[in-house]
Design a protein around this motif. Structure first.
Motif, PDB file in Angstrom:
ATOM      1  N   ARG A 157     -22.864  40.438   8.292  1.00 37.73           N
ATOM      2  CA  ARG A 157     -21.727  40.808   9.133  1.00 37.73           C
ATOM      3  C   ARG A 157     -22.039  40.574  10.615  1.00 37.73           C
ATOM      4  O   ARG A 157     -21.176  40.167  11.368  1.00 37.73           O
ATOM      5  CB  ARG A 157     -21.345  42.265   8.880  1.00 37.73           C
ATOM      6  CG  ARG A 157     -20.005  42.630   9.462  1.00 37.73           C
ATOM      7  CD  ARG A 157     -19.445  43.896   8.828  1.00 37.73           C
ATOM      8  NE  ARG A 157     -18.790  43.635   7.572  1.00 37.73           N
ATOM      9  CZ  ARG A 157     -18.639  44.530   6.604  1.00 37.73           C
ATOM     10  NH1 ARG A 157     -19.115  45.737   6.742  1.00 37.73           N
ATOM     11  NH2 ARG A 157     -18.006  44.208   5.499  1.00 37.73           N
ATOM     12  N   SER A 158     -23.259  40.851  11.031  1.00 33.94           N
ATOM     13  CA  SER A 158     -23.646  40.519  12.413  1.00 33.94           C
ATOM     14  C   SER A 158     -25.144  40.288  12.454  1.00 33.94           C
ATOM     15  O   SER A 158     -25.882  40.755  11.580  1.00 33.94           O
ATOM     16  CB  SER A 158     -23.206  41.606  13.399  1.00 33.94           C
ATOM     17  OG  SER A 158     -23.965  42.776  13.221  1.00 33.94           O
ATOM     18  N   HIS A 195     -28.395  39.720  15.318  1.00 32.34           N
ATOM     19  CA  HIS A 195     -28.859  39.753  16.707  1.00 32.34           C
ATOM     20  C   HIS A 195     -30.310  39.298  16.745  1.00 32.34           C
ATOM     21  O   HIS A 195     -31.149  39.842  16.027  1.00 32.34           O
ATOM     22  CB  HIS A 195     -28.732  41.165  17.274  1.00 32.34           C
ATOM     23  CG  HIS A 195     -27.314  41.678  17.265  1.00 32.34           C
ATOM     24  ND1 HIS A 195     -26.453  41.503  18.327  1.00 32.34           N
ATOM     25  CD2 HIS A 195     -26.608  42.325  16.307  1.00 32.34           C
ATOM     26  CE1 HIS A 195     -25.269  42.043  18.028  1.00 32.34           C
ATOM     27  NE2 HIS A 195     -25.332  42.545  16.819  1.00 32.34           N
ATOM     28  N   VAL A 246     -32.223  41.597  14.039  1.00 30.56           N
ATOM     29  CA  VAL A 246     -31.527  42.762  13.482  1.00 30.56           C
ATOM     30  C   VAL A 246     -30.227  42.261  12.867  1.00 30.56           C
ATOM     31  O   VAL A 246     -29.433  41.608  13.552  1.00 30.56           O
ATOM     32  CB  VAL A 246     -31.230  43.817  14.565  1.00 30.56           C
ATOM     33  CG1 VAL A 246     -30.479  45.012  13.949  1.00 30.56           C
ATOM     34  CG2 VAL A 246     -32.517  44.278  15.233  1.00 30.56           C
ATOM     35  N   VAL A 269     -26.780  43.171  10.296  1.00 27.14           N
ATOM     36  CA  VAL A 269     -25.949  44.098   9.523  1.00 27.14           C
ATOM     37  C   VAL A 269     -25.394  43.293   8.367  1.00 27.14           C
ATOM     38  O   VAL A 269     -24.816  42.216   8.581  1.00 27.14           O
ATOM     39  CB  VAL A 269     -24.801  44.670  10.381  1.00 27.14           C
ATOM     40  CG1 VAL A 269     -23.900  45.578   9.541  1.00 27.14           C
ATOM     41  CG2 VAL A 269     -25.346  45.418  11.591  1.00 27.14           C
ATOM     42  N   ASP A 323     -21.852  43.222  -1.668  1.00 25.95           N
ATOM     43  CA  ASP A 323     -20.645  43.114  -2.490  1.00 25.95           C
ATOM     44  C   ASP A 323     -20.285  44.459  -3.129  1.00 25.95           C
ATOM     45  O   ASP A 323     -19.115  44.726  -3.410  1.00 25.95           O
ATOM     46  CB  ASP A 323     -20.856  42.086  -3.614  1.00 25.95           C
ATOM     47  CG  ASP A 323     -20.930  40.670  -3.064  1.00 25.95           C
ATOM     48  OD1 ASP A 323     -20.783  40.508  -1.829  1.00 25.95           O
ATOM     49  OD2 ASP A 323     -21.135  39.735  -3.856  1.00 25.95           O
ATOM     50  N   GLY A 370     -20.244  47.260  -1.801  1.00 24.87           N
ATOM     51  CA  GLY A 370     -19.683  48.207  -0.848  1.00 24.87           C
ATOM     52  C   GLY A 370     -20.709  48.709   0.151  1.00 24.87           C
ATOM     53  O   GLY A 370     -21.914  48.538  -0.009  1.00 24.87           O
ATOM     54  N   GLY A 371     -20.191  49.340   1.203  1.00 27.52           N
ATOM     55  CA  GLY A 371     -21.056  49.887   2.234  1.00 27.52           C
ATOM     56  C   GLY A 371     -21.604  48.817   3.148  1.00 27.52           C
ATOM     57  O   GLY A 371     -21.165  47.660   3.135  1.00 27.52           O
ATOM     58  N   LEU A 387     -28.574  47.544   6.848  1.00 31.32           N
ATOM     59  CA  LEU A 387     -29.148  47.208   8.153  1.00 31.32           C
ATOM     60  C   LEU A 387     -30.582  46.761   7.912  1.00 31.32           C
ATOM     61  O   LEU A 387     -31.295  47.344   7.090  1.00 31.32           O
ATOM     62  CB  LEU A 387     -29.107  48.449   9.055  1.00 31.32           C
ATOM     63  CG  LEU A 387     -29.591  48.299  10.490  1.00 31.32           C
ATOM     64  CD1 LEU A 387     -28.674  47.366  11.273  1.00 31.32           C
ATOM     65  CD2 LEU A 387     -29.631  49.672  11.162  1.00 31.32           C
ATOM     66  N   LEU A 388     -30.981  45.722   8.623  1.00 33.51           N
ATOM     67  CA  LEU A 388     -32.309  45.140   8.423  1.00 33.51           C
ATOM     68  C   LEU A 388     -32.886  44.750   9.779  1.00 33.51           C
ATOM     69  O   LEU A 388     -32.244  44.020  10.533  1.00 33.51           O
ATOM     70  CB  LEU A 388     -32.176  43.898   7.521  1.00 33.51           C
ATOM     71  CG  LEU A 388     -33.406  43.034   7.276  1.00 33.51           C
ATOM     72  CD1 LEU A 388     -34.525  43.833   6.619  1.00 33.51           C
ATOM     73  CD2 LEU A 388     -33.047  41.830   6.401  1.00 33.51           C
ATOM     74  N   THR A 389     -34.066  45.276  10.080  1.00 33.94           N
ATOM     75  CA  THR A 389     -34.785  44.875  11.290  1.00 33.94           C
ATOM     76  C   THR A 389     -36.066  44.186  10.852  1.00 33.94           C
ATOM     77  O   THR A 389     -36.804  44.728  10.021  1.00 33.94           O
ATOM     78  CB  THR A 389     -35.119  46.110  12.156  1.00 33.94           C
ATOM     79  OG1 THR A 389     -33.901  46.720  12.583  1.00 33.94           O
ATOM     80  CG2 THR A 389     -35.938  45.719  13.386  1.00 33.94           C
ATOM     81  N   ALA A 391     -32.406  49.171   5.247  1.00 31.79           N
ATOM     82  CA  ALA A 391     -31.559  50.320   4.896  1.00 31.79           C
ATOM     83  C   ALA A 391     -30.363  49.814   4.117  1.00 31.79           C
ATOM     84  O   ALA A 391     -29.636  48.949   4.594  1.00 31.79           O
ATOM     85  CB  ALA A 391     -31.100  51.063   6.145  1.00 31.79           C
ATOM     86  N   GLN A 413     -34.667  50.800  14.815  1.00 32.00           N
ATOM     87  CA  GLN A 413     -33.953  51.149  13.587  1.00 32.00           C
ATOM     88  C   GLN A 413     -34.477  52.496  13.127  1.00 32.00           C
ATOM     89  O   GLN A 413     -35.680  52.693  12.965  1.00 32.00           O
ATOM     90  CB  GLN A 413     -34.119  50.091  12.491  1.00 32.00           C
ATOM     91  CG  GLN A 413     -33.366  50.501  11.202  1.00 32.00           C
ATOM     92  CD  GLN A 413     -33.211  49.387  10.187  1.00 32.00           C
ATOM     93  OE1 GLN A 413     -33.428  48.213  10.495  1.00 32.00           O
ATOM     94  NE2 GLN A 413     -32.806  49.742   8.969  1.00 32.00           N
ATOM     95  N   VAL A 446     -16.730  52.289   7.318  1.00 30.79           N
ATOM     96  CA  VAL A 446     -17.819  51.316   7.164  1.00 30.79           C
ATOM     97  C   VAL A 446     -17.565  50.074   8.009  1.00 30.79           C
ATOM     98  O   VAL A 446     -18.486  49.498   8.592  1.00 30.79           O
ATOM     99  CB  VAL A 446     -17.973  50.914   5.677  1.00 30.79           C
ATOM    100  CG1 VAL A 446     -18.921  49.736   5.529  1.00 30.79           C
ATOM    101  CG2 VAL A 446     -18.480  52.089   4.853  1.00 30.79           C
ATOM    102  N   ALA A 481     -15.184  52.378   0.106  1.00 32.18           N
ATOM    103  CA  ALA A 481     -15.735  51.445   1.090  1.00 32.18           C
ATOM    104  C   ALA A 481     -17.259  51.515   1.116  1.00 32.18           C
ATOM    105  O   ALA A 481     -17.933  50.506   1.301  1.00 32.18           O
ATOM    106  CB  ALA A 481     -15.165  51.750   2.476  1.00 32.18           C
ATOM    107  N   LEU A 482     -17.806  52.709   0.905  1.00 31.56           N
ATOM    108  CA  LEU A 482     -19.260  52.889   0.911  1.00 31.56           C
ATOM    109  C   LEU A 482     -19.912  52.414  -0.389  1.00 31.56           C
ATOM    110  O   LEU A 482     -21.137  52.391  -0.487  1.00 31.56           O
ATOM    111  CB  LEU A 482     -19.603  54.377   1.109  1.00 31.56           C
ATOM    112  CG  LEU A 482     -19.411  54.947   2.516  1.00 31.56           C
ATOM    113  CD1 LEU A 482     -19.355  56.474   2.459  1.00 31.56           C
ATOM    114  CD2 LEU A 482     -20.533  54.488   3.441  1.00 31.56           C
ATOM    115  N   ARG A 525     -12.096  47.995  -3.949  1.00 35.39           N
ATOM    116  CA  ARG A 525     -12.666  46.879  -3.187  1.00 35.39           C
ATOM    117  C   ARG A 525     -12.181  45.531  -3.701  1.00 35.39           C
ATOM    118  O   ARG A 525     -12.348  44.521  -3.015  1.00 35.39           O
ATOM    119  CB  ARG A 525     -14.202  46.927  -3.236  1.00 35.39           C
ATOM    120  CG  ARG A 525     -14.818  48.095  -2.475  1.00 35.39           C
ATOM    121  CD  ARG A 525     -16.333  47.984  -2.392  1.00 35.39           C
ATOM    122  NE  ARG A 525     -16.954  47.907  -3.695  1.00 35.39           N
ATOM    123  CZ  ARG A 525     -17.255  48.957  -4.448  1.00 35.39           C
ATOM    124  NH1 ARG A 525     -17.031  50.183  -4.017  1.00 35.39           N
ATOM    125  NH2 ARG A 525     -17.808  48.790  -5.633  1.00 35.39           N
TER     126      ARG A 525
END
Lengths: 530, 530
Positions: free
Chosen positions: A84-85, A87, A99, A101, A105, A107-108, A111-113, A132, B130, B234, B253-254, B308
């Motif tokens: 989704r994003s 950086h 980093v 986001v 599939d 849902g939810g 996050l990954l750094t 996460a 993070q 989300v 959504a989660l 979803r």
């Protein structure tokens, strides 16, 4: 033909984007999507210094990370997700932090750094990653039902604001008891009354957070329910939580409840307390009303609690113990003398022996404990034989009809125990009962009003991947330590006082009958003065 | 006098540890422990490129991070924790990544990965962080009760393996209905039957995951229950989830459930679907049995679902719609003509108008939609007045006695709505009912069997920190869009098709009565061909 890699467009970049970095990022995501273990191994930098952390803990070193991936099944390992994003923070031409986001599939958001670095061979590799995933609605290894609250406090009191994880053996009005077995749960009817031990806590101001998992029929000390999975051990990532009160213990260790309402027949509170660094009290046999509790072996079954602090444990015990016994002479006179049995200490793993001996030495030198007397508790193997004979006979009386009527529904280890129990010989049981009474008298005489000090379990938390034979050997050694309290009907407190290479080891205080509150006070002083 | 900083000993270090780095790390932990906002602001690097991510999402830029900290209360901001392990990966004398495992006093374990850099002024600052805290047992903004499952499927079927988040307005046998209000919940009795809409899904193979939160008595479209808090969005971190079906929508959504069983009186499904990028169907009024559902305004109340995917939505609808209506002529003949009202589009925010117009243009140019006809739906303000007059009259009939008997127990916005509703004039209601019938006939004639296309809500998800006046203005504009389906008793589908700067905007398809399944099929084609 594999699809070509889709290299994502970064949302933001600082510094000059090094060649190949984003392709490497996309390659890693692709390996994850296909659960390509070899590729994932290659994306992580080799050596002892690579780090990967998630909600379950931090893995240190490439081998640990690789082992974790291998243990995940192909299905649960596959992660279908979009980015989704993204950086990118470029540190120098050979290092960058990314980093991202992601949108699974299922849902939810995730996050990954990652800290990426360029190897001498010219490959981009992950040196550090924190992962996460989306939070789950419920952790089914810990809980069967959770509420906000599941049941509100019945009054204000000393436990106001505290939350209870109720082991799935106690009746709660309107809810069924599952006893750790899905087939048992399906046939259960909602309770028409709340168990006395639950009601006592509700009446003191605590609310029920939820119904927590147990080993099947409480007939284990491992905490590895085959149906619902193994709860985490917060203090020993990858370690067994201990059982049978595995759910209440994990809930308390995780901070998801402040009181684990549990049971202890042969260590089911003391063992998870020891493995997870919690306070745990097995109360004096008969001192807390067991109405509304599913029995395992009534001669030894006790109510008890797991907590993170001695204050909450004391308040829970004080609210629950039979009031007439709290003010008795026994409860008032706290023992001042202590005893140690070298045979019990020798039953433990070497590291536990070391930690226990060094710890007692520290406590006595600090003046927190008088030097304990060495006592001879007799033939431990014989004591364990007697204990087990009665436990098996009673476990079969409690559950044999159900077990017989439901072949194939129990996990292997528990099924094996019931199979042996089913062969109990009435004559042998009668003999064992006589021997039990004698053993109890002998223990009373040997301990002579002293508090017996011993490790709460024979080992630190075994690995979740230990083989059944190793777990069984640990079980026998630990039961050697836990059975004396069962034989004597004594209260036993596990104090989270020791550690072996970061893994908790409980100090167990076994006191005369009805010294429950005094044991907590003594344990609290030891912990405070440590 | 403040206590001196305790600088922790690292568990592992690669490279030469730069001066001041560990002191900076300890200083940051200290600022966190005392919730020293100014100090925390200073520890994070200034500028637009600083990143801080946690389970709630990724914050980009120092200002966003600072604003988040300011919004946390002093109490919830304070974090008491010890450091359990600390790994330092030095990149160069000015950059290092630190990974730390912490042990919060409240239980569990936390994990923190930070990229530290040395500023030109010689200060160590966090550029990227993070943060992961211990998982909660339950998210009380989303759920009131959660189970594994809460109720098992009653049969196998088309919904096997799907999990339901049931809005806390539907009866489930043995459980109480809370309707989003703690006082109401306290007085509620356990249901003796399961609501028809829940039973239909259970009968098709789905299980109940839990009971999900709602705005009080479903009388809101914001999703900001004052008692239980605001569920996450989300797709729009920091944005309202939309209501009143806030809990079912957030659960889906989660990824914590796959079907949100909800209700839509004036947009309570379409609005959260639009704000969160979900599929949402408000079914034809009366087409799904409302037995066991707490009413708000029965003339407009409908059962519906949030999912979803269109496949799960279709299966849920097919399992729930009155079978006699599924095979009727209306259900069989899918409409092939479409309509747009410029007045409804102009009721929206500029960005939603832009996205909608450009989106429709794209769909028609791609041949996925015939060019819609422009229609005049009449005086929208008058239509909304009529709708609200009946809704208020019925809401007061449904809940007035309870509201009167429980002064001070409702959140401010909902209390205000009931206060106005309490003053409903019977003569005005009678007039409005006549006007409603006329408005419905007019709408039927204007739409003439066509599917009306419009944005599902007048805006993207508003900020959780928007002031009440702004939220009320958005509410009025959105109700202008949602009330025509209420007036006509039409089914309305929200398709997650558009986005404005990353925030979802639903395309709403309002079809003739009993075209529920056809709408989903058309929506699925639009989404697949996009």
């Amino acid at each position: 033909m594999p699809e070509p890699l889709v290299v994502p467009t970064p949302t933001s970049v600082t510094g000059a984007l090094p060649d190949g970095l984003l392709t490497a990022f996309a390659g890693y995501e692709d390996a994850l999507a296909t659960n390509d273990l070899a590729a994932l191994d290659a994306w992580f930098a080799p050596g002892e210094n690579t780090l990967r952390g998630d909600a379950a803990g931090l893995l240190v070193g490439h081998d640990a990370i690789s082992g974790f991936r291998g243990a995940r099944s192909a299905r649960s390992g596959t992660v279908a997700r979009g980015i989704r994003s993204l950086h990118v923070r470029v540190i120098d031409p050979r290092h960058a932090v990314i980093v991202s986001v992601n949108a699974p599939d299922a849902g939810g958001a995730g996050l990954l750094t990652q800290l990426w670095s360029l190897s001498a061979a010219g490959d981009w590799q992950v040196e550090v990653a924190q992962v996460a995933g989306p939070p789950a609605a419920i952790n089914p290894t810990v809980w069967r039902l959770v509420g906000n609250p599941l049941m509100a406090a019945a009054a204000s009191g000393t436990l106001a604001g505290e939350t209870i994880a109720v082991k799935d053996l106690y009746d709660i009005i309107g809810f069924t008891v599952g006893a750790g077995n899905p087939a048992y749960l399906r046939e259960a009817s909602p309770a028409t009354e709340t168990a006395a031990a639950v009601a006592a806590l509700l009446g003191a101001g605590a609310s029920v957070r939820g119904i927590a998992q147990t080993d099947e029929f409480a007939y284990s000390i491992a905490g590895d329910n085959e149906h619902y999975g193994t709860p985490p051990n917060v203090r020993v990532p990858g370690g067994l939580p201990g059982g049978s009160s595995s759910g209440p213990a994990a809930a308390v260790a995780l901070g998801q409840a402040s009181i684990g309402l549990a049971t202890d027949t042969a260590g089911s509170i003391r063992v998870p307390a020891s493995y997870q660094g919690l306070w745990g009290l097995r109360s004096t046999h008969g001192a807390v009303d067991r109405a509304g509790l599913l029995p395992l072996a009534p001669s030894f079954d006790t109510v008890g609690w797991l907590t993170r602090t001695p204050g909450v444990l004391r308040a829970a015990a004080a609210a629950s113990l039979d009031p007439s016994q709290q003010t008795s002479a026994a409860q008032a006179d706290a023992p001042t003398r202590f005893a140690v049995s070298s045979a019990l200490v020798f039953a433990c793993d070497d590291d536990v022996q070391d930690v226990f001996v060094a710890g007692l030495d520290r406590l006595t030198r600090a003046g927190l404990l008088p030097a304990p007397d060495l006592v001879d508790v007799g033939d431990l193997a014989e004591a364990l034989r007697i204990f087990r004979a009665i436990q098996m006979a009673e476990a079969w009386k409690s559950n044999g009809d159900w077990v017989t009527a439901h072949p194939g529904t129990l996990g292997a280890a528990v099924a094996g125990r019931f199979e042996i129990a089913s062969r109990t010989d009435p004559a042998a049981e009668a003999e064992a009962r006589i021997a039990l009474a004698a053993a109890r008298e002998r223990l009373d005489a040997v301990l002579d009003g002293r508090i017996l000090l011993l490790p709460s379990a024979s080992s630190t938390a075994p690995s979740r991947h230990a083989n059944p034979a190793a777990i069984d050997a640990t079980r026998t050694a630990t039961l050697t330590l836990t059975s004396p309290a069962g034989i004597g009907g004594y209260p036993a407190l596990s104090v989270p006082l020791f550690e072996s290479r970061g893994k908790p080891v409980g100090l167990c205080l076994v006191g005369p009958r009805h010294t429950d509150l005094a044991l907590i006070d003594i344990g609290a002083k030891l912990a405070a003065g440590r």
